[in-house]
Design a protein around this motif. Structure first.
Motif, short mmCIF file in Angstrom:
data_model
loop_
_atom_site.label_atom_id
_atom_site.label_comp_id
_atom_site.label_asym_id
_atom_site.label_seq_id
_atom_site.Cartn_x
_atom_site.Cartn_y
_atom_site.Cartn_z
N ALA A 1 0.83 -1.21 0.00
CA ALA A 1 0.00 0.00 0.00
C ALA A 1 0.86 1.25 0.00
O ALA A 1 0.50 2.27 -0.63
CB ALA A 1 -0.93 -0.01 1.21
N LYS A 2 1.98 1.20 0.69
CA LYS A 2 2.87 2.37 0.75
C LYS A 2 3.69 2.53 -0.52
O LYS A 2 3.91 3.65 -1.00
CB LYS A 2 3.79 2.26 1.96
CG LYS A 2 3.07 2.37 3.29
CD LYS A 2 4.03 2.15 4.46
CE LYS A 2 3.31 2.28 5.81
NZ LYS A 2 4.22 2.02 6.95
N GLU A 3 4.14 1.40 -1.07
CA GLU A 3 5.01 1.44 -2.25
C GLU A 3 4.23 1.66 -3.55
O GLU A 3 4.73 2.28 -4.49
CB GLU A 3 5.80 0.14 -2.36
CG GLU A 3 6.84 -0.06 -1.27
CD GLU A 3 8.08 0.78 -1.51
OE1 GLU A 3 8.38 1.09 -2.68
OE2 GLU A 3 8.74 1.13 -0.52
N PHE A 4 2.99 1.17 -3.60
CA PHE A 4 2.21 1.21 -4.84
C PHE A 4 0.81 1.76 -4.55
O PHE A 4 -0.16 0.99 -4.42
CB PHE A 4 2.14 -0.19 -5.46
CG PHE A 4 3.49 -0.81 -5.66
CD1 PHE A 4 4.32 -0.42 -6.70
CD2 PHE A 4 3.97 -1.78 -4.77
CE1 PHE A 4 5.58 -0.99 -6.87
CE2 PHE A 4 5.21 -2.35 -4.92
CZ PHE A 4 6.03 -1.96 -5.98
N PRO A 5 0.71 3.07 -4.43
CA PRO A 5 -0.57 3.68 -4.02
C PRO A 5 -1.69 3.53 -5.04
O PRO A 5 -2.84 3.85 -4.72
CB PRO A 5 -0.19 5.16 -3.83
CG PRO A 5 1.06 5.35 -4.63
CD PRO A 5 1.79 4.06 -4.58
N HIS A 6 -1.39 3.00 -6.23
CA HIS A 6 -2.45 2.82 -7.23
C HIS A 6 -3.24 1.54 -6.98
O HIS A 6 -4.27 1.30 -7.64
CB HIS A 6 -1.86 2.80 -8.64
CG HIS A 6 -1.01 1.60 -8.95
ND1 HIS A 6 0.21 1.38 -8.38
CD2 HIS A 6 -1.24 0.53 -9.77
CE1 HIS A 6 0.73 0.25 -8.84
NE2 HIS A 6 -0.14 -0.29 -9.68
N LEU A 7 -2.79 0.69 -6.04
CA LEU A 7 -3.43 -0.59 -5.81
C LEU A 7 -4.45 -0.52 -4.68
O LEU A 7 -4.34 0.28 -3.77
CB LEU A 7 -2.38 -1.65 -5.46
CG LEU A 7 -1.31 -1.97 -6.50
CD1 LEU A 7 -0.32 -2.99 -5.95
CD2 LEU A 7 -1.95 -2.48 -7.79
N LYS A 8 -5.43 -1.42 -4.75
CA LYS A 8 -6.36 -1.65 -3.64
C LYS A 8 -5.99 -2.99 -3.01
O LYS A 8 -5.79 -3.98 -3.72
CB LYS A 8 -7.82 -1.68 -4.14
CG LYS A 8 -8.34 -0.32 -4.57
CD LYS A 8 -9.82 -0.42 -4.94
CE LYS A 8 -10.38 0.96 -5.29
NZ LYS A 8 -11.83 0.89 -5.66
N LEU A 9 -5.91 -3.01 -1.70
CA LEU A 9 -5.47 -4.20 -0.99
C LEU A 9 -6.61 -4.77 -0.14
O LEU A 9 -7.27 -4.02 0.59
CB LEU A 9 -4.28 -3.89 -0.08
CG LEU A 9 -2.88 -3.69 -0.70
CD1 LEU A 9 -2.48 -4.89 -1.53
CD2 LEU A 9 -2.80 -2.41 -1.47
N VAL A 10 -6.83 -6.07 -0.25
CA VAL A 10 -7.79 -6.77 0.59
C VAL A 10 -7.03 -7.84 1.37
O VAL A 10 -6.38 -8.70 0.77
CB VAL A 10 -8.91 -7.43 -0.24
CG1 VAL A 10 -9.87 -8.19 0.67
CG2 VAL A 10 -9.67 -6.38 -1.04
N VAL A 11 -7.09 -7.77 2.68
CA VAL A 11 -6.43 -8.75 3.54
C VAL A 11 -7.49 -9.68 4.11
O VAL A 11 -8.45 -9.24 4.75
CB VAL A 11 -5.66 -8.07 4.68
CG1 VAL A 11 -4.98 -9.12 5.56
CG2 VAL A 11 -4.64 -7.08 4.13
N GLN A 12 -7.32 -10.97 3.88
CA GLN A 12 -8.26 -11.97 4.40
C GLN A 12 -7.58 -12.89 5.41
O GLN A 12 -6.45 -13.32 5.19
CB GLN A 12 -8.82 -12.83 3.26
CG GLN A 12 -9.67 -12.08 2.26
CD GLN A 12 -10.16 -12.98 1.14
OE1 GLN A 12 -9.62 -14.06 0.90
NE2 GLN A 12 -11.21 -12.54 0.44
#
Length: 470
Positions: free
Chosen positions: A287-298
């Protein structure tokens, strides 16, 4: 003639010279065994050339010992190696490293080390002498012991009086390594002796069920490790395990996730699902390195609750904006529908917990939810063979190892790769899981409905394995 010994000594000498040259260039001293662990001085070992030279030096040193000594010595040293684990467990239980931290380089007599315990000093002296003979602690005078760089790893950093008064808080606010060490010396150490019985019993020999692993046999339980750990009476061990996993994570630099695979290839607002991602500390790096991504943690709901707190404390804006989402989910169950489907599913140190039939089920669930362009990333250790093998022949980009091993060393560098095999045995004994070779991963991808397209080898034996829907 003893040419093989001379060849090995030459490899060691050349490796030591390279280490010395780098130390001189950086104007730092290579850390010695004397004194306690100092993390700042350990930085030189992380230099790429120094690390490679250390591997050569260690492999050659081990091979010299195996070559020079009588075979019976090697066999019987291996037979009785379990005594070292027993001694380490005792030293940890008696808080020896913490006592010796206060005594400094002069050390402490065993009479003083055991003060306030029921342990016989003469017996503890024997325990510590065995360890000191393997460079864990130092015997500075008869029955007087001191910490050294290796034994300091056992130290929780806490006062002995506090440890004795509040044993349930032993691992709180530590680096996690004592918890990791003591977890291995307790739960899994007890399972190890039952591996032979489990592998040779017709009732369990061919089983890949987690509750028929040596752990379950040793503890005489019908539970698998995870179910057993969740039992109320095992709450202290569950807590220790959680801290131990944080310690394990500290041994792998977080930044590795940003290497290898080109995350910038993923389009803006692409969703990456970190399956079994714990509290999401690795996803936070993304999330910090690639702000264009959306992250979902399961992960399991209880873990996700801790994860939400972790993100609120460290990156609350990602939660507030919706760039990060933490979701309770069982990875054996169908994935929640997403529109558009995720660009990438990530399984990071997950499938080693499971035998092929179970791991393939996890991967098949992800394949069922994938679009034609969805990719699967598995991050695991690649187990090397102890013989020469051309993994490039698999025809997978990145498959061929870049490791160059000079003769007459073992192709896997012997002692250097032991951690891989110990990890494999840990998985086998605990849950009937396994670490895998590259060929085994290729087959596993196919079982799970994926095609292994690319391998990105990381430092050590870790790799990113990238697949697409088959």
């Amino acid at each position: 003639m003893a040419q093989v010994l001379l060849d090995l000594i030459e490899l060691m000498s050349e490796a030591a010279q390279r280490i010395d040259t780098t130390c001189k260039q950086k104007n730092v001293a290579f850390p010695t065994l004397d004194g306690p662990l100092d993390n700042a001085s350990e930085a030189i070992r992380r230099d790429a050339e120094v690390a490679a030279s250390i591997d050569i030096l260690a492999a050659a040193a081990q091979q010299i010992i195996a070559t020079a000594r009588a075979p019976t010595r090697t066999i019987f040293d291996s037979v009785y190696a379990f005594h070292t684990s027993s001694a380490l467990r005792t030293a940890a239980a008696v808080n020896v490293a913490e006592v010796l931290r206060k005594s400094g380089p002069k050390g402490a007599h065993v009479d003083d080390i055991v003060e306030g315990t029921v342990v016989a000093p003469s017996k503890l002296a024997r325990v510590l002498r065995l360890l000191a003979s393997q460079h864990i602690f130092t015997e500075v005078a008869p029955d007087v012991f001191a910490n050294n760089r290796v034994s300091s790893v056992l130290d929780t950093g806490k006062d002995v009086a506090e440890l004795r008064a509040y044993p349930e808080k032993r691992y709180d606010n530590t680096n996690g390594l004592p918890a990791l060490i003591e977890h291995g010396l307790d739960t899994f150490y007890k399972a190890g002796p039952y591996m032979t019985e489990t592998l040779t019993d017709p009732a369990t020999a061919a089983s890949d069920s987690p509750n028929e692993a040596p752990f379950s046999v040793a503890l005489r339980t019908e539970d698998d490790f995870w179910t057993w750990l969740d039992r109320p009476e095992n709450a202290p061990k569950l807590h220790r395990f959680g801290v131990a996993m944080q310690g394990a994570k500290s041994l792998v630099p977080e930044g590795y996730i940003a290497q290898g695979f080109d995350w910038n290839e993923l389009p803006k607002d692409a969703t990456v699902v970190d399956v079994g991602g714990g509290t999401g500390h690795v996803s936070m790096v993304l999330a910090k390195e690639f702000p264009h991504l959306k992250l979902v943690v399961q992960d399991r709901p209880m873990t996700i609750q801790h994860g939400i707190q972790y993100w609120q404390e460290n990156m609350p804006e990602a939660l507030a904006s919706g760039r990060a989402e933490l979701q309770g989910h069982d990875f054996f169950q169908p994935q929640p529908p997403r529109n558009p489907p995720p660009a990438l599913y990530m399984l990071r140190f997950i499938v080693h917990d499971w035998a092929d039939s179970y791991a393939a089920r996890i991967m098949r669930v992800l394949r069922d939810a994938a679009s034609p362009t969805t990719r699967l990333m598995i991050i695991e250790r690649l187990v090397p063979y102890a013989c020469d093998v051309d993994e490039g022949a698999l025809g997978i980009p990145g498959a061929e190892s870049t490791l160059v091993v000079p003769e007459p060393l073992l192709p896997n560098l012997g002692i250097v790769s032991l951690n891989c095999y110990f990890g494999d045995f840990q998985m086998l004994n605990a849950v009937n899981g396994q670490e895998r070779t590259l060929l085994q991963f290729k087959n596993l991808f196919e079982m799970g409905g994926w095609k292994l397209d690319r391998v990105y080898r990381m430092p050590g034996f870790t790799a990113q394995l990238i697949g697409s829907p088959a």
